[in-house]
Write a protein that holds these residues in place. Structure first.
Motif, PDB file in Angstrom:
ATOM      1  N   ASP A 254      -0.053  -6.554  14.939  1.00 28.81           N
ATOM      2  CA  ASP A 254       0.321  -6.396  16.343  1.00 28.81           C
ATOM      3  C   ASP A 254       0.509  -4.944  16.752  1.00 28.81           C
ATOM      4  N   ASP A 255       0.812  -4.079  15.786  1.00 33.24           N
ATOM      5  CA  ASP A 255       1.012  -2.659  16.110  1.00 33.24           C
ATOM      6  C   ASP A 255      -0.303  -1.896  16.230  1.00 33.24           C
ATOM      7  N   GLY A 256      -1.444  -2.586  15.992  1.00 35.36           N
ATOM      8  CA  GLY A 256      -2.747  -1.947  16.129  1.00 35.36           C
ATOM      9  C   GLY A 256      -3.256  -1.278  14.873  1.00 35.36           C
TER      10      GLY A 256
ATOM     11  N   LEU B  53       0.596   1.421  18.369  1.00 35.70           N
ATOM     12  CA  LEU B  53       1.768   2.277  18.178  1.00 35.70           C
ATOM     13  C   LEU B  53       1.351   3.589  17.526  1.00 35.70           C
ATOM     14  N   PRO B  54       2.136   4.651  17.707  1.00 34.14           N
ATOM     15  CA  PRO B  54       1.781   5.945  17.124  1.00 34.14           C
ATOM     16  C   PRO B  54       1.665   5.880  15.601  1.00 34.14           C
ATOM     17  N   LYS B  55       2.485   5.029  14.967  1.00 35.49           N
ATOM     18  CA  LYS B  55       2.442   4.872  13.526  1.00 35.49           C
ATOM     19  C   LYS B  55       2.598   3.396  13.192  1.00 35.49           C
ATOM     20  N   PRO B  56       2.167   2.992  11.989  1.00 31.09           N
ATOM     21  CA  PRO B  56       2.306   1.587  11.607  1.00 31.09           C
ATOM     22  C   PRO B  56       3.771   1.169  11.604  1.00 31.09           C
ATOM     23  N   ASN B  57       4.031  -0.013  12.077  1.00 34.15           N
ATOM     24  CA  ASN B  57       5.395  -0.546  12.122  1.00 34.15           C
ATOM     25  C   ASN B  57       5.631  -1.362  10.856  1.00 34.15           C
TER      26      ASN B  57
END
Length: 278
Positions: free
Chosen positions: A213-215, A273-277
């Motif tokens: 989901d975080d891309g 998101l800027p970084k993986p969650n």
């Protein structure tokens, strides 16, 4: 324990190596066998050709050194390749008489494409090796295909480097390692990797299919997804692995987390998101 089980499974896999000696240089046999060892054991090793021909004279020592059985096939008609037919007949016989897990076809001849498709339809992996001239249909039909010039030549002698030449060699290596990723090119077309629309479609599709989901997608998952789409081997593009291949295109962001796991995201995805969650 899981790694031991995987290693035992790999070592138990039986592979039939069938070589079109007319289309494969004998100097690459050691490298082919080394590569095949990653997938199993080449219990059956056969090389096909007219062994009375002067063109195959240099193969003699290789046959003995690597326990490869030569299959004699005379050229009954000028301009007709009887070797191909003999190889296909043997492959089909092995398919139905031996308990094999996979086949390996070493050739650059697209005429073997229907054979590859039939073997795969019967549930067998097919590993292909050939030269850059190998037609695309044969390459794409294989489970995995590797160009022979992408293989490290295990038999290539090492040339000693004089002491006064060593700094120059290191300097050249450093220059290559600092070359911009976008300058890496597909050896087949000379185009930069980012211009290879087929490759980009596969890599982007792999990231999209495995992204959370975080891309961001786990690099290992994205690489596996890419291989499920097409017989991609990063070495065919001048790099060692999928992280290097994704990076070389310049079209993906890659982040390595503290645990050592790498993640990849498509730069076009503005919703990530800027970084993986994680």
């Amino acid at each position: 324990m899981e790694n031991e089980d995987r290693a035992r499974t790999t070592s138990d896999r039986r592979i039939a190596l069938l070589i079109d000696a007319d289309n494969v240089p004998h100097g690459k046999i050691a490298a082919i066998l080394a590569e095949l060892s990653k997938y199993g054991t080449a219990n059956i090793r056969r090389a096909y050709g007219d062994w009375a021909s002067a063109n195959l004279r240099s193969w003699k020592d290789k046959l003995h050194n690597f326990a490869i059985r030569p299959i004699q096939q005379f050229s009954y008609s000028a301009g007709k390749n009887a070797t191909d037919i003999a190889l296909v007949i043997d492959a089909m016989e092995l398919l139905y008489t031996q308990r094999l897990d996979a086949f390996c076809l070493a050739s650059s001849d697209a005429d073997f494409t229907p054979l590859v498709m039939q073997l795969k339809a019967n549930g067998h992996d097919v590993y292909g090796f050939g030269e850059r001239k190998t037609p695309t249909p044969f390459v794409n039909a294989c489970t995995t295909f590797l160009y022979l010039d992408s293989l490290d030549d295990a038999e290539q002698p090492t040339t000693p480097v004089a002491p006064d030449e060593e700094p120059k060699t290191k300097a050249r290596s450093a220059t290559r390692s600092k070359a911009p990723a976008e300058k890496l090119a597909d050896k087949r077309t000379g185009k930069s990797l980012s211009q290879d629309t087929t490759l980009m479609t596969i890599l982007r599709g792999a990231v999209e299919a495995t992204a959370q989901d975080d891309g961001w997608a786990a690099m290992s998952s994205a690489g596996s997804a890419a291989k499920r789409q097409a017989p991609i081997d990063p070495r065919n593009y001048g790099v060692k692995n999928f992280p290097a291949l994704f990076a070389a295109t310049g079209l993906f962001d890659i982040v390595k987390m503290k645990g050592g796991q790498s993640y990849v995201a498509d730069k076009r995805n503005k919703d990530r998101l800027p970084k993986p969650n994680r």
